[in-house]
Design an enzyme around this catalytic site. Structure first.
Site, short mmCIF file in Angstrom:
data_model
loop_
_atom_site.label_atom_id
_atom_site.label_comp_id
_atom_site.label_asym_id
_atom_site.label_seq_id
_atom_site.Cartn_x
_atom_site.Cartn_y
_atom_site.Cartn_z
N GLU A 2 -5.42 -6.35 14.51
CA GLU A 2 -4.86 -5.06 14.13
C GLU A 2 -5.99 -4.01 14.19
O GLU A 2 -5.73 -2.82 14.38
CB GLU A 2 -4.23 -5.12 12.73
CG GLU A 2 -3.21 -4.03 12.49
CD GLU A 2 -2.35 -4.26 11.26
OE1 GLU A 2 -1.19 -4.69 11.39
OE2 GLU A 2 -2.84 -4.00 10.15
N GLU A 37 10.17 -4.78 4.81
CA GLU A 37 10.18 -6.18 4.41
C GLU A 37 9.96 -6.33 2.91
O GLU A 37 10.69 -7.05 2.21
CB GLU A 37 9.07 -6.97 5.14
CG GLU A 37 9.31 -7.20 6.60
CD GLU A 37 8.76 -6.09 7.48
OE1 GLU A 37 8.59 -4.95 6.99
OE2 GLU A 37 8.51 -6.34 8.67
N LYS A 43 0.84 -1.20 0.00
CA LYS A 43 0.00 0.00 0.00
C LYS A 43 0.88 1.26 0.00
O LYS A 43 0.69 2.15 -0.79
CB LYS A 43 -0.92 -0.03 1.23
CG LYS A 43 -1.82 1.15 1.34
CD LYS A 43 -2.80 1.02 2.50
CE LYS A 43 -3.48 2.35 2.75
NZ LYS A 43 -4.43 2.29 3.84
N LYS A 58 8.81 -0.75 14.29
CA LYS A 58 9.45 -0.41 13.01
C LYS A 58 10.53 0.65 13.24
O LYS A 58 11.64 0.54 12.72
CB LYS A 58 8.40 0.18 12.04
CG LYS A 58 7.44 -0.82 11.45
CD LYS A 58 6.59 -0.09 10.40
CE LYS A 58 5.38 -0.89 10.01
NZ LYS A 58 4.44 -0.14 9.16
N GLY A 60 -5.01 -1.76 4.82
CA GLY A 60 -4.26 -2.92 4.34
C GLY A 60 -5.00 -4.23 4.58
O GLY A 60 -5.09 -5.10 3.71
N ARG A 61 -5.55 -4.37 5.78
CA ARG A 61 -6.21 -5.64 6.13
C ARG A 61 -7.60 -5.76 5.52
O ARG A 61 -8.27 -6.76 5.72
CB ARG A 61 -6.26 -5.79 7.65
CG ARG A 61 -6.84 -4.61 8.39
CD ARG A 61 -6.53 -4.68 9.87
NE ARG A 61 -6.97 -3.48 10.59
CZ ARG A 61 -6.28 -2.36 10.69
NH1 ARG A 61 -5.09 -2.25 10.10
NH2 ARG A 61 -6.74 -1.34 11.40
N HIS A 94 -6.75 -32.94 17.43
CA HIS A 94 -5.68 -33.75 18.00
C HIS A 94 -4.58 -32.87 18.56
O HIS A 94 -3.45 -33.35 18.78
CB HIS A 94 -5.14 -34.71 16.93
CG HIS A 94 -6.21 -35.63 16.44
ND1 HIS A 94 -6.50 -36.83 17.06
CD2 HIS A 94 -7.10 -35.49 15.43
CE1 HIS A 94 -7.52 -37.40 16.42
NE2 HIS A 94 -7.91 -36.60 15.43
O1 F6P Z 1 1.69 -4.02 9.91
C1 F6P Z 1 1.33 -2.74 9.58
C2 F6P Z 1 0.90 -2.62 8.16
O2 F6P Z 1 0.77 -1.27 7.87
C3 F6P Z 1 -0.40 -3.38 7.85
O3 F6P Z 1 -1.53 -2.71 8.25
C4 F6P Z 1 -0.27 -3.54 6.39
O4 F6P Z 1 -1.20 -4.47 5.90
C5 F6P Z 1 1.15 -3.98 6.29
O5 F6P Z 1 1.83 -3.19 7.25
C6 F6P Z 1 1.81 -3.82 4.94
O6 F6P Z 1 1.85 -2.49 4.53
P1 F6P Z 1 2.09 -2.10 3.04
O7 F6P Z 1 1.00 -2.71 2.22
O8 F6P Z 1 2.07 -0.62 3.00
O9 F6P Z 1 3.42 -2.65 2.60
#
Ligand code: F6P
Length: 562
Positions: A370, A219, A213, A525, A284-285, A401
């Site tokens: 979240e 990452e 987003k 972060k 995002g979610r 199980h």
């Molecule tokens: O973990 C925080 C967050 O902002 C989530 O809400 C989001 O889905 C995720 O990081 C990834 O963010 P982005 O899509 O901006 O890489």
């Protein structure tokens, strides 16, 4: 300006619920015996979902008080504000319009939200059309890699909402995937994730979708760089790359992007024509049904993806229009409030009786935790109640199980949602043993055992030695909701996801919290940026760390091999 949250504890419904909770002693056996109408009275339908709430720990008084609570809180007004596109994400000053992502193209004018004069539905369909056209090109082999070979593997690079939705749905809809076209997913910054996911792939037939987003997530950008390097090295090794223009062309052919920050995409070498946008009003979610679902659209095709969106929309309409007493997301959200705030539940299990839904609980963890894992309300004041439960789960029968022992006989109250389908995802072959029926028998057996248990007399009647009797007693009265649909289709998956989105919304509104920000992930972060140099040996950065962190860094430095 959004209205201040009503303190739920100040309502008369809350006081009534508190007094009902005092001395509440549920007895599902007696309730079922004495009330033949209970199942019918507590079963609801939403779209293709039949939702049986009869094994919940509620009676008519509790249910009535919960519905009054929704009324006193002003839930309907807040729901309307969300659908209308008001800026209910207060701390980020944003509208919350994921429901617009699934509005049909021909939605009438009075139902089309506009933001700053812009027709949101038109924007949504403009991007969808581009995603669908791109998906068709990849599926047909018209889109090729730089060597002219068709794409065989799509690798989505993303994390959180830019990963969990696509991977969950890709797994869930395995029966709808195009043969010969595989999707893989890289999310973790642990380099093992990229290494194991890329192992065995041919760079010439691999397409990467960088999904972020913000296009600023450490990452995702790190993994995207790793993948770009892997692509270029691999093509070079095959003799398919000789010069820099060739490298640029390779990145253009093998990388596309999904983001709200399209300006940042070009810096990575991705052609902005191959980037699919979405908007800051999609959390995002809540983004699986935006362009973030591009990998899924490629896997199952535009037609099926449109069915998924139609399923989401059907649940949105149910949530928006069904009367409160019949409104499934609303009722399930209110029940969760009852369990969390009055009966002391701290966790909530989601137990799909479908192996294909094996990533559904993980998906719901982000969606629910979240969203509602917060201690202040949308006006900055502290919450006045317990908030977000810990969501967790595994598919049945595997869970049976593993952790069901605690569900059946432990000391904690763990409300559980069971999700099952009348038909298997892959049809039975002629003469094949109906293992799906056996599977469903387990779902039914578990919900029955949890609700009704087994008394000491029943245990004794089986000839059990007296000293062992207590260990074999099941108290029952362990609440479950059974959600069942004919099949796990794209539409049903959309309905399920939207159901939980609106359950989450309902709980958030009762608690007065902004379910659409996620400030709680920021501190980690920031600190990672500070700790990085300390790990690399920067003395000043090391001095800034606490004693425990310094000791762990010392351990790392002593043991690392390079
Ligand atoms: O973990 C925080 C967050 O902002 C989530 O809400 C989001 O889905 C995720 O990081 C990834 O963010 P982005 O899509 O901006 O890489």
């Amino acid at each position: 300006m959004t209205a201040a949250p009503v303190d739920p504890t100040s309502t008369s419904a809350w006081a009534r619920l508190a007094s009902l909770a005092e001395g509440f002693s549920p007895d599902l056996r007696a309730w079922f015996d004495q009330d033949p109408g209970r199942v019918e009275r507590l079963t609801r339908t939403a779209g293709d979902l039949r939702v049986d709430l009869s094994k919940s720990l509620v009676d008519d008084d509790v249910l009535a008080a919960l519905l009054d609570l929704a009324e006193e809180i002003g839930l309907a007004a807040r729901r309307e504000a969300m659908f209308r596109g008001e800026r209910i994400n207060v701390t980020e000053d944003r509208a919350v319009l994921h429901t617009a992502l699934r509005l049909p193209r021909d939605t009438p004018a009075d139902r089309r939200p506009t933001l700053d004069g812009q027709d949101v539905v038109a924007d949504v369909h403009e991007v969808l059309d581009r995603v669908y056209a791109f998906a068709d090109r990849v599926r047909s082999g018209d889109w090729t890699g730089v060597t002219g070979e068709r794409v065989r593997t799509v690798v989505n690079i993303g994390i959180g909402g830019s990963d969990l939705g696509p991977v969950m749905a890709y797994e869930a809809l395995a029966a709808y995937r195009q043969e010969g076209l595989e999707c893989r997913f890289i999310s973790n910054i642990d380099p093992t994730d990229a290494a194991t996911t890329l192992a065995g792939l041919d760079p010439a037939t691999t397409l990467f979708i960088v999904s972020s987003k913000t296009f600023g997530t450490l990452e995702t950008l790190t993994n995207a760089r790793l993948c770009r390097q892997w692509l270029l090295d691999g093509l070079r090794e095959r003799g398919d790359l000789t010069d820099e223009p060739g490298e640029r062309a390779a990145v253009v052919q093998h990388f596309v992007a999904v983001s709200t920050a399209l300006d940042k995409v070009a810096d990575f070498g991705i052609d902005p024509d191959n980037a699919f946008g979405f908007w800051d009003w999609v959390g995002g979610r809540y983004s699986l049904d935006s362009a973030i679902g591009t990998s899924l659209a490629i896997a199952i095709g535009p037609e099926r993806f449109a069915e998924l969106l139609a399923g989401f929309h059907a649940m949105d309409e149910h949530f928006r229009t069904a009367p409160a007493a019949d409104n499934v997301p609303l009722l399930m959200g209110l029940l969760n409030v009852w369990y969390t705030d009055f009966l002391g539940a701290e966790t909530h299990a989601v137990l799909p009786y479908s192996q294909l839904l094996h990533r559904f609980p993980a998906y719901l963890q982000q969606l629910t935790m979240e969203s509602n894992g917060k201690g202040v309300r949308w006006d900055g004041s502290p919450v006045t109640t317990e908030t977000g439960e810990v969501f967790w789960g595994e598919p049945g029968t595997n869970g049976q199980h593993a952790f069901y022992q605690l569900l059946h006989q432990g000391t904690r109250l763990v409300p559980a949602d069971f999700v099952a389908f009348a038909n298997p995802a892959y049809p039975l072959a002629d003469g094949e043993e109906d293992v799906h029926e056996l599977f469903l028998a387990n779902f039914l057996a578990q919900t029955r055992a949890l609700a009704f248990g087994k008394t000491a007399d029943e245990v004794r009647a089986e000839g059990t030695e007296e000293s062992i009797v207590p260990a074999r007693v099941f108290t029952g009265n362990r609440p479950t909701t059974s959600i069942i649909a004919p099949d796990l289709t794209p539409s049903v998956l959309g309905q399920l996801v939207a159901l939980y989105e609106h359950i989450t919304f309902t709980q958030g509104v009762v608690w007065g919290i902004d379910s659409f920000d996620q400030w709680g992930v920021e501190l980690g972060k920031q600190l990672a940026q500070q700790v990085g140099p300390a790990l690399a040996g920067d003395a000043d950065a090391l001095a800034e760390q606490d004693a425990s962190t310094r000791a762990l860094i010392a351990y790392y430095q002593e043991h690392r091999r390079r």
